[in-house]
Design an enzyme around this catalytic site. Structure first.
Site, PDB file in Angstrom:
ATOM      1  N   ARG A   1      -5.579   3.925  -8.359  1.00 36.44           N
ATOM      2  CA  ARG A   1      -7.024   3.912  -8.142  1.00 36.44           C
ATOM      3  C   ARG A   1      -7.533   2.507  -7.827  1.00 36.44           C
ATOM      4  NH1 ARG A   1      -8.713   9.072  -7.198  1.00 36.44           N
ATOM      5  NH2 ARG A   1      -8.500  10.469  -8.988  1.00 36.44           N
ATOM      6  N   GLY A  13      -4.761   3.862  -3.984  1.00 35.94           N
ATOM      7  CA  GLY A  13      -5.996   4.478  -4.454  1.00 35.94           C
ATOM      8  C   GLY A  13      -5.791   5.862  -5.016  1.00 35.94           C
ATOM      9  N   ARG A  33      -2.308  14.944  -2.560  1.00 33.88           N
ATOM     10  CA  ARG A  33      -3.677  14.411  -2.527  1.00 33.88           C
ATOM     11  C   ARG A  33      -4.640  15.583  -2.639  1.00 33.88           C
ATOM     12  NH1 ARG A  33      -4.030   9.369   0.534  1.00 33.88           N
ATOM     13  NH2 ARG A  33      -5.912  10.124   1.540  1.00 33.88           N
ATOM     14  N   ASP A  76       0.857  -1.181   0.000  1.00 32.00           N
ATOM     15  CA  ASP A  76       0.000   0.000   0.000  1.00 32.00           C
ATOM     16  C   ASP A  76       0.897   1.236   0.000  1.00 32.00           C
ATOM     17  OD1 ASP A  76      -2.292   1.642   0.357  1.00 32.00           O
ATOM     18  OD2 ASP A  76      -1.895   1.708   2.495  1.00 32.00           O
ATOM     19  N   LYS A  77       0.322   2.390  -0.303  1.00 33.32           N
ATOM     20  CA  LYS A  77       1.139   3.606  -0.287  1.00 33.32           C
ATOM     21  C   LYS A  77       0.865   4.454   0.957  1.00 33.32           C
ATOM     22  CE  LYS A  77       0.146   7.452  -2.382  1.00 33.32           C
ATOM     23  NZ  LYS A  77       0.381   8.483  -1.340  1.00 33.32           N
ATOM     24  N   GLU A  79      -8.946  15.350   7.391  1.00 35.16           N
ATOM     25  CA  GLU A  79      -9.876  16.291   8.011  1.00 35.16           C
ATOM     26  C   GLU A  79      -9.180  17.153   9.048  1.00 35.16           C
ATOM     27  OE1 GLU A  79     -13.415  14.402   9.488  1.00 35.16           O
ATOM     28  OE2 GLU A  79     -14.401  14.860   7.581  1.00 35.16           O
TER      29      GLU A  79
END
Length: 1099
Positions: free
Chosen positions: A834, A727, A645, A424-425, A541
């Site tokens: 993605r 993703g 991002r 995963d990143k 957030e």
């Protein structure tokens, strides 16, 4: 933080997309629940739980009980074929066929099986003690109009309980009320998912007064909800109270083993008890994984069984022939056996029957070929190896006080055989600690900070470093930056209130308001300093709220009905307190890829504030709201290329009529108790999230963890292939690849994508079958062209493969898997962009099955669990996203860089030790077994054992087990520094050099030859001359002692010779390895890397 009781206005029960709301339809009783939604809870009527057959709240995590301990444990032990064989031999040993006493066969089996059963029993007893401690915890239960202390195990469904601050919830509870006036509470779920940030829960408005003792006397309600299941993050149900129905959601559910924080007390009704609770439903065993060496070891044992049957058959045939010829022409050849008065075991007249019985005697006699203590010895060695991993200070992360953890000892040697890493990143290669660095507002780009990814790319490209603009920009970003965690932004146009001078100051103000309002963050004020800390469910957030605060829009209070800001007002040039009434929150999900919030400001306007991925947001813009679309799209692409991002920010003004119509549909969707409730709610939310007005885009940076580029460089040098499954957008993933040394300047990139104008135009036509066919053909064409390009290069160029999520989905769902995997294995690096969690697991399965090599998956979040469980080895990163990945992993580390030491050092050692130990085990058993065979041949296959039966019994269990265990625990061919300096040593395990069939057969042949030498040299040395002082020759007793002493010394000295041979090979000498450059025909090593060629191997 609590509001005043009786406050008029909106409640949290009406806010959340997954929370409850009063239905507009108050008529009628409870509808019939469908399949999967049959749970009925009669609040304050626990007697109904017994009638409905619900279990009590007692939990048990033990594997055994007092009744089934012996039978179940014995069943587990005799699932091993070797133990079954020795059990059969032990039973037969009580017959006259046995060549030695039964106790000498039975005792080793009892020792081995008994030791393993004792270990299982001790471990289970510890679990039992923990269960007793948990079951006997106390909680307050409402009984007879007051609260009484009772034990957790006595709780029943429908009980009303009070849980106080810092206590664990004893069961899954539905929140009725809390000490806060507006019925909220804060929950810590660390025991469930490892997350330390607090979760906000809130009760229904109708139950808010239930904290009063007198109000509970008449409190009766019926709850219909989903059946017990393992999903921690969903809950669907309906409460029927006083003729009305209210929908329930996870916002009202308090899960067992989570803890109450920052709240004096809560009142709740028990919904699920004991093993029906969600945490216990999740307590399932992970998929069973066995190493390749263990699977091959089983095949070796089967082969030894065949050898055992073969030599027993040979012995029985020759015995039958000899027995038949015992009496010839009335003369007894072997007169001492008394063939004229023999039983059926030696009767020359029934030679075939005697031969048949002798076969079973041979099976028992040569049974020592099968190592009875092999499994338990390997288990001991692996446990000690796991301890070495756990105690390795080089893999201890002091900042979070987290060492490496081997959560299973079954796969230690697999670490040294890893061929492909799938990573995963976010949170794995990066810190998952977001920093707000840039933004685009009203089509204008703001922010001067140079990102880590951009620097990494320019470092690879080289010449751009000489650009004075780049250097000046880089320096300026550090000169003006205000060091605030989560905020790495510098631009004088927006800081210190200067944004009011910008042409689109009204748009900028709206942008900051969205950042400060559109979230689920909980503020916490420190009493000592007055400083506000933010508890966020995601680091993104938290970064947005912190950024809004730095720009002058400080979020400081959240209640059930409002969000309050200290907001900069350009009209007065200072801050004012402003309150926004909360109407609805449409939460973020991986399917929706966006989050919205509906509020009413002090001027009475209804606003929908929205942020989400560009892939879903641009399509939702109104025609009049696309004023800055072209510029914003360009900025999104630029930020993605810089490795950032991005989230698009937009809003919409609603009329009262629009909102009321939508809220009615949305409330009905929330009131459903069925499988399609979430789909109906998403559809309702989709209806309002249209006709948006574009404001801008945020860009946050997730920095690489320390040591990631160096670690990846070293792993690539070791010949390990690395896939990154993320993703993120393609541009972001590619630049992360450059910054972490996964991609480099000389590498040629192959990009497989469906993001093309022709494909987009085709998708707008709407014919799904023709679209799927055309897309599949396009992907197949791209793959074939790329394979041809890689083939023509013949290794002269290194290739990197990048594929987007849409293309990957077609590859996985069609017959293109094999072709794609062939292309991917010819490339040095692979990046899948993605990618959804399901796609990650499917890609892992494809690589594991297609390459038939050891795969390792590494991730840090719940979305990586499928990938970790699918891979041969799962490594969890204990990061910001919680402990879900760690709890599903085989090994846990705190930082990605520790993977280098875990694989190249511990993996190398464990592989060599286990491989040598198993081969050593079979070597010594073959020497032992075949000396018996040669003695039998010497003694006409009479079934007479060469050794004392007690020596045979304890040969594996005691006499030779410790040297082999010591070899498996302490053997070290090279030091850790040499393993790291010469990473290609890892290829020993990848190619399985030390446990190949040729190596195994070589050890066995060595043992076979050794048995011949030992037997015939020993017998010739002592049989043909006087041995004792009175002139007698040596007998079988002396031979039975001499032969074991010989091969005992040979076995021990053989191990010592191996150690000395390794010590005599100095790692820095040319005899051990040569340092050079890898040949250019290896595409994975286009960059200069060290190669290491062994000049010789030790057999």
């Amino acid at each position: 933080m609590a509001g005043r009781r009786g406050r008029a206005g909106i409640r949290f029960s009406e806010l959340y997309s997954f929370s409850c709301a009063r239905s507009q339809d108050d008529a009628g009783g409870p509808p019939q629940a469908g399949r999967g939604y049959s749970r009925e809870v009669h609040c304050n009527e626990p007697a109904a739980a017994s009638r409905l057959g619900y279990p009590d709240n007692r939990v048990s995590t033990t594997k055994y009980t007092a009744v089934n301990l012996v039978p179940k444990s014995l069943f587990e032990q005799f699932r091993r074929v070797a133990n079954v064989f020795f059990l059969v031999v032990a039973c037969v040993s009580f017959s006259p066929l046995a060549p030695y006493r039964a106790v000498s066969v039975l005792l080793p089996l009892v020792v081995v099986v008994g030791a393993t059963m004792a270990k299982e029993a001790v471990e289970d007893w510890r679990r039992k003690q923990q269960d007793v401690e948990v079951n006997n915890r106390k909680v307050k239960v409402y009984v007879d109009h007051t609260y009484h202390q009772t034990e957790w195990k006595k709780l029943r469904v429908g009980d009303v309980v009070m849980v106080e601050k810092d206590e664990f919830f004893p069961a899954d509870l539905l929140l009725l009320s809390s000490s806060y006036e507006d019925g909220i509470c804060y929950v810590e779920t660390m025991n469930l998912d490892g997350e330390t940030n607090l979760k906000l829960k809130q009760c229904l408005e109708v139950t808010m007064m239930s904290h009063e003792v007198h109000s509970l006397r008449k409190f009766k309600s019926l709850i219909r909800c989903e059946d017990p299941n393992e999903n921690l993050y969903t809950f669907t149900g309906t409460m029927y109270h006083e003729g009305s129905q209210y929908s329930l959601s996870p916002k009202q559910l308090l899960l067992r083993d989570s803890k109450l924080r920052n709240t004096d007390y809560v009142i709740g009704v028990v919904v699920f008890t004991g093993h029906d609770t969600k945490v216990m439903q999740n307590a399932t065993s992970p998929p069973s994984k066995r190493s390749g060496i263990e699977r091959k070891m089983d095949k070796i044992i089967y082969a030894l069984f065949c050898v055992l049957i073969l030599i027993a058959s040979i012995g029985s045939v020759f015995f039958g022939i000899e027995t038949k010829n015992d009496i010839k022409d009335g003369v007894s050849k072997r007169w001492y056996l008394r063939p004229d008065d023999a039983s059926e075991l030696f009767d020359p007249k029934r030679a075939f029957l005697a031969s048949f019985f002798h076969f079973f005697t041979g099976l028992m006699l040569y049974g020592c070929l099968i190592p009875i203590s092999l499994y338990i010895s390997i288990e001991i060695v692996k446990v000690v190896q796991s301890t070495f991993i756990n105690q390795d200070q080089e893999m201890y992360y002091e900042e979070t006080d987290k060492p490496a953890r081997a959560r299973t000892s079954n796969l230690n040697e697999e670490l040294g055989q890893v061929d492909t890493i799938l990573s995963d990143k976010t949170g794995t290669l990066t810190c998952n600690s977001m920093e707000f660095v840039r933004c685009s507002i009203g089509g204008v780009a703001y922010g001067d900070a140079v990102t880590e990814e951009t620097i990494g790319k320019r470092l690879v490209e080289g010449p751009d470093l000489q650009n004075p603009c780049f250097a000046q920009q880089h320096i300026r970003s550090w000169d003006f930056i205000k060091f605030v965690k989560g905020f790495n932004f510098s631009d004088e146009r927006l800081m210190s209130g200067q944004w009011v001078k910008e042409p689109h100051s009204d748009v900028i103000q709206k942008f900051f308001q969205v950042l400060a309002i559109c979230h689920t963050v909980v503020p916490e004020v420190k009493n000592t300093t007055g400083k506000i800390l933010y508890e966020a469910e995601s680091p993104d957030e938290a970064a947005f709220v912190i950024a809004a605060r730095e720009f002058g829009f400080e979020f400081y209070e959240r209640t059930q009905s409002s969000i309050s800001l200290h907001e900069f007002d350009p009209r007065i040039g200072g801050k004012v307190d402003r309150k926004y009434k909360l109407l609805n929150i449409l939460e973020f999900s991986s399917a929706r890829k966006r989050m919205s919030i509906i509020v009413r400001n002090e001027e009475g306007q209804l606003l929908l504030l929205c942020k989400g991925a560009d892939s879903v947001m641009f399509d939702r813009l109104a025609e009049a709201g696309r004023a800055f679309e072209m510029e914003t799209r360009e900025h999104v692409n630029r930020y993605s290329e810089a490795g950032l991002r991005t989230l698009v920010v937009a809003y919409r003004e609603l009329t009262e009529e629009e909102y009321n119509m939508w809220n009615e549909v949305f409330s009905k969707a929330k009131s459903l108790v069925s499988d399609n409730r979430d789909e109906m709610m998403d559809a309702a939310a989709d209806g309002i999230e249209q006709k948006l007005t574009l404001i801008g885009v945020t860009a946050v940076e997730d920095k690489l963890q320390n040591g990631v580029p160096e670690c990846i460089e070293k792993l690539v040098q070791a010949g390990i292939k690395i896939w990154v499954l993320t993703g993120d957008k393609m541009e972001t993933a590619i630049n992360i690849g450059f910054s972490c040394n996964l991609l480099w300047k000389e590498m040629k990139l192959i990009v497989i994508t469906l993001d093309k104008p022709a494909v987009n135009a085709l998708e707008k036509q709407g014919d799904k079958e023709s679209i799927a066919k055309a897309i599949s053909e396009d992907i197949e064409r791209q793959i074939c062209e790329a394979k041809a390009e890689v083939s023509l290069a013949r290794g002269s160029v290194a290739f990197g493969l990048v594929i987007d999520g849409k293309s990957l989905n077609f590859v996985l769902m069609s017959n293109l898997e094999k072709s794609f995997l062939e292309l991917a294995t010819g490339c040095a690096s692979v990046i899948c962009c993605r990618a959804s969690p399901k796609q990650k697991a499917l890609v892992t399965r494809m690589v594991k099955r297609g390459t038939k090599r050891t795969t390792l998956a590494v991730g840090d979040g719940a979305n990586d669990v499928g990938m970790l469980q699918e891979a041969d080895i799962g490594v969890g990163i204990s990061g910001v996203e919680g402990m879900q990945a760690v709890m599903s992993s085989d090994f846990a580390i705190a930082q990605f860089r520790y993977l280098e030491r875990l694989l190249l050092v511990h993996g190398h050692w464990c592989y060599r030790r286990i491989a040598a130990m198993i081969c050593y085990f079979f070597y010594k058993n073959i020497i032992f077994g075949f000396t018996l065979f040669w003695f039998e041949a010497h003694a006409s296959f009479s079934g007479q054992p060469a050794y004392n039966d007690w020596y045979i019994a304890f040969y594996n269990v005691a006499f030779t087990s410790l040297p082999v265990i010591a070899l498996g625990v302490f053997d070290k061919d090279v030091s850790a520094s040499i393993c790291l300096k010469y990473p290609l040593l890892h290829q020993d395990g990848v190619r399985n050099i030390l446990f190949s069939w040729s190596r195994i057969l070589g050890w066995m042949f060595n043992g076979f030859c050794g048995s011949i030498l030992i037997f015939y040299l020993t017998t010739n040395a002592i049989f043909n001359q006087a041995f004792w002082k009175h002139g007698n020759v040596a007998g079988s007793e002396l031979l039975g002692v001499t032969i074991p002493c010989c091969f005992q010394n040979i076995i021990t000295s053989f191990k010592e010779r191996i150690q000395k041979a390794r010590l005599n090979i100095r790692p820095d000498s040319t005899d051990f390895c040569k340092v050079g450059w890898l040949s250019s025909d290896d595409p994975a090593n286009e960059k200069p890397r060290l190669a290491f060629k062994r000049s010789h191997r030790i057999c």
